[in-house]
Design a protein around this motif. Sequence first.
Motif, mmCIF file in Angstrom:
data_model
loop_
_atom_site.group_PDB
_atom_site.id
_atom_site.type_symbol
_atom_site.label_atom_id
_atom_site.label_comp_id
_atom_site.label_asym_id
_atom_site.label_seq_id
_atom_site.Cartn_x
_atom_site.Cartn_y
_atom_site.Cartn_z
ATOM 1 N N ALA A 268 0.851 -1.406 0.053
ATOM 2 C CA ALA A 268 -0.051 0.041 -0.099
ATOM 3 C C ALA A 268 0.661 1.266 -0.128
ATOM 4 O O ALA A 268 0.498 2.317 -0.872
ATOM 5 C CB ALA A 268 -1.017 -0.116 1.245
ATOM 6 N N LEU A 269 1.925 1.256 0.660
ATOM 7 C CA LEU A 269 2.735 2.531 0.766
ATOM 8 C C LEU A 269 4.009 2.490 0.139
ATOM 9 O O LEU A 269 4.345 3.554 -0.523
ATOM 10 C CB LEU A 269 2.988 2.723 2.267
ATOM 11 N N ILE A 270 4.851 1.525 0.323
ATOM 12 C CA ILE A 270 6.099 1.591 -0.258
ATOM 13 C C ILE A 270 6.144 1.043 -1.797
ATOM 14 O O ILE A 270 6.606 1.860 -2.734
ATOM 15 C CB ILE A 270 7.039 0.611 0.452
ATOM 16 N N ASN A 271 5.676 -0.037 -2.193
ATOM 17 C CA ASN A 271 5.579 -0.594 -3.361
ATOM 18 C C ASN A 271 4.143 -0.343 -4.199
ATOM 19 O O ASN A 271 3.827 -1.283 -4.573
ATOM 20 C CB ASN A 271 5.948 -1.899 -3.801
ATOM 21 N N ASN A 272 3.838 0.908 -4.057
ATOM 22 C CA ASN A 272 2.538 1.389 -4.818
ATOM 23 C C ASN A 272 2.554 1.057 -6.037
ATOM 24 O O ASN A 272 3.444 1.577 -6.772
ATOM 25 C CB ASN A 272 2.182 2.540 -4.139
ATOM 26 N N PHE A 273 1.396 0.459 -6.533
ATOM 27 C CA PHE A 273 1.230 0.162 -7.949
ATOM 28 C C PHE A 273 1.048 1.453 -8.888
ATOM 29 O O PHE A 273 1.607 1.328 -10.081
ATOM 30 C CB PHE A 273 -0.101 -0.606 -8.252
ATOM 31 N N ILE A 274 0.641 2.546 -8.121
ATOM 32 C CA ILE A 274 0.646 3.687 -9.106
ATOM 33 C C ILE A 274 2.152 4.538 -9.018
ATOM 34 O O ILE A 274 2.642 5.167 -10.192
ATOM 35 C CB ILE A 274 -0.502 4.578 -8.476
ATOM 36 N N LEU A 275 2.518 4.726 -7.919
ATOM 37 C CA LEU A 275 3.823 5.475 -7.827
ATOM 38 C C LEU A 275 5.216 4.614 -7.971
ATOM 39 O O LEU A 275 5.976 5.206 -8.519
ATOM 40 C CB LEU A 275 3.792 5.932 -6.368
ATOM 41 N N HIS A 276 5.223 3.386 -7.704
ATOM 42 C CA HIS A 276 6.550 2.888 -7.701
ATOM 43 C C HIS A 276 6.516 2.151 -8.845
ATOM 44 O O HIS A 276 7.390 2.181 -9.634
ATOM 45 C CB HIS A 276 6.779 2.036 -6.727
ATOM 46 N N TRP A 277 5.375 1.350 -9.325
ATOM 47 C CA TRP A 277 5.461 0.986 -10.760
ATOM 48 C C TRP A 277 4.260 1.674 -11.426
ATOM 49 O O TRP A 277 3.104 1.709 -10.903
ATOM 50 C CB TRP A 277 5.055 -0.624 -10.827
ATOM 51 N N PRO A 278 4.345 2.451 -12.479
ATOM 52 C CA PRO A 278 3.455 3.183 -13.155
ATOM 53 C C PRO A 278 2.163 2.478 -13.610
ATOM 54 O O PRO A 278 1.933 2.380 -14.872
ATOM 55 C CB PRO A 278 4.054 3.999 -14.276
ATOM 56 N N LEU A 279 1.708 1.539 -12.835
ATOM 57 C CA LEU A 279 0.437 0.745 -13.287
ATOM 58 C C LEU A 279 -0.956 1.310 -12.832
ATOM 59 O O LEU A 279 -0.988 1.577 -11.696
ATOM 60 C CB LEU A 279 0.374 -0.649 -12.720
ATOM 61 N N GLY A 280 -2.076 1.539 -13.750
ATOM 62 C CA GLY A 280 -3.183 2.059 -13.455
ATOM 63 C C GLY A 280 -3.169 3.703 -13.312
ATOM 64 O O GLY A 280 -3.878 4.219 -12.498
ATOM 65 N N VAL A 281 -2.182 4.376 -13.993
ATOM 66 C CA VAL A 281 -2.118 5.752 -13.786
ATOM 67 C C VAL A 281 -3.206 6.565 -14.364
ATOM 68 O O VAL A 281 -3.611 7.546 -14.090
ATOM 69 C CB VAL A 281 -0.854 6.194 -14.491
ATOM 70 N N ASP A 282 -3.874 5.856 -15.427
ATOM 71 C CA ASP A 282 -5.099 6.423 -16.235
ATOM 72 C C ASP A 282 -5.886 7.008 -15.289
ATOM 73 O O ASP A 282 -6.643 8.314 -15.772
ATOM 74 C CB ASP A 282 -5.679 5.406 -17.095
ATOM 75 N N PRO A 283 -6.474 6.259 -14.283
ATOM 76 C CA PRO A 283 -7.588 7.113 -13.633
ATOM 77 C C PRO A 283 -7.101 8.368 -12.758
ATOM 78 O O PRO A 283 -7.952 9.403 -12.397
ATOM 79 C CB PRO A 283 -8.025 5.958 -12.601
ATOM 80 N N LEU A 284 -5.881 8.565 -12.663
ATOM 81 C CA LEU A 284 -5.350 9.921 -12.013
ATOM 82 C C LEU A 284 -5.632 10.970 -12.888
ATOM 83 O O LEU A 284 -5.968 12.124 -12.549
ATOM 84 C CB LEU A 284 -3.764 9.658 -11.669
ATOM 85 N N VAL A 285 -5.453 10.777 -14.164
ATOM 86 C CA VAL A 285 -5.789 12.141 -15.254
ATOM 87 C C VAL A 285 -7.263 12.124 -15.591
ATOM 88 O O VAL A 285 -7.480 13.302 -16.217
ATOM 89 C CB VAL A 285 -4.878 11.986 -16.357
ATOM 90 N N GLN A 286 -8.159 11.282 -15.250
ATOM 91 C CA GLN A 286 -9.511 11.464 -15.317
ATOM 92 C C GLN A 286 -10.253 12.271 -14.286
ATOM 93 O O GLN A 286 -9.990 12.215 -12.974
ATOM 94 C CB GLN A 286 -10.118 10.091 -15.387
ATOM 95 N N SER A 287 -10.968 13.353 -14.708
ATOM 96 C CA SER A 287 -11.253 14.251 -13.727
ATOM 97 C C SER A 287 -12.398 14.977 -14.085
ATOM 98 O O SER A 287 -12.746 15.213 -15.288
ATOM 99 C CB SER A 287 -10.218 15.360 -13.404
ATOM 100 N N THR A 288 -13.457 15.421 -13.215
ATOM 101 C CA THR A 288 -14.487 16.050 -13.611
ATOM 102 C C THR A 288 -14.410 17.467 -13.209
ATOM 103 O O THR A 288 -15.128 18.394 -13.558
ATOM 104 C CB THR A 288 -15.704 15.663 -12.681
ATOM 105 N N ARG A 289 -13.424 17.895 -12.278
ATOM 106 C CA ARG A 289 -13.040 19.179 -11.900
ATOM 107 C C ARG A 289 -14.218 19.833 -11.075
ATOM 108 O O ARG A 289 -14.185 21.156 -10.808
ATOM 109 C CB ARG A 289 -12.820 20.038 -12.937
ATOM 110 N N THR A 290 -15.183 18.976 -10.636
ATOM 111 C CA THR A 290 -16.091 19.578 -9.542
ATOM 112 C C THR A 290 -15.922 18.675 -8.545
ATOM 113 O O THR A 290 -15.795 17.522 -8.278
ATOM 114 C CB THR A 290 -17.654 19.085 -10.258
ATOM 115 N N PRO A 291 -15.746 19.271 -7.270
ATOM 116 C CA PRO A 291 -15.251 18.838 -6.161
ATOM 117 C C PRO A 291 -16.323 17.714 -5.533
ATOM 118 O O PRO A 291 -15.664 16.734 -5.259
ATOM 119 C CB PRO A 291 -15.057 20.000 -5.075
#
Length: 195
Positions: free
Chosen positions: A12-35
Motif C-alpha cells: 500500500a505504501l512503499i511498492n505502490n502500484f501507481i507510484l512505484h510501478w506506473p500501473l493504473g495511472v489512467d484514472p489519475l488524469v481522469q477528472s470532472t473538476r467538480t469537487p
Amino acid sequence: MTDILLTLISTALINNFILHWPLGVDPLVQSTRTPTIERRQVHALGIATTCLMLLSGLLGYAAYHWLLIPLGLASLHLFVFLPLSVLLITPVLNLLERALPQLPFSGLWPLLLGNAGVLGLSLFGMQGDKGFGDHTALSLGAGLGFWLVLSLFSDLRQRTLNNDVPLPFRGLPIDLISAGLIAVAFLGFSGLIKT
C-alpha cells in the motif's frame, strides 16, 4: 502473520502500484473538476478497484498455482488472467451498486477495463509462491494503496484548482507535477520496512 501484515503495508505504501510501478495511472488524469462529484467518483473507483484487485488477484493466483502449473500450461497465464479480470468487472460493479447505492459506480467500467494494475497484480502473484495469505495481503494492499493515492491526488488537484497556477502549467502539466510530488513523498516510506 507478521509477514502478511508487512506485505499489506509495503504494497500500500512503499511498492505502490501507481507510484512505484506506473500501473493504473489512467484514472489519475481522469477528472470532472467538480469537487463534490469528483470526491464521490474517487471513492467509488477506489472501492471498485480494491474489490476487483482482491477478487482477480485471488482467482488468478488459484488458477495459476492450482490449475495451470499442475497441468503444465503455465505459459498460457495471460490467456487466463486477462479474461478473468475483464469478466469480473461487471459482477463487481453490480454488487457494489446494490451494496452502496449512494456512490456512482455506473460509469466506472472503462476505467476498470483500462487499469493495468489489475492485470499487473496477477502477474506479480505468479512470480514467487509465498502462499495464498501473502497474495491476499498483496492484492488488498495494492487496492488500498491505489485508493489512497487516488484520494490524495484528488485533494491535491482541488487545491491547484483554487490557486493561481501559471497558464502553461494548468491542466495536465500540474497534474503530472503533482503526481511526481506525491511519488517523492511516498519515497519517505521506503525505510519503514526492512527486509
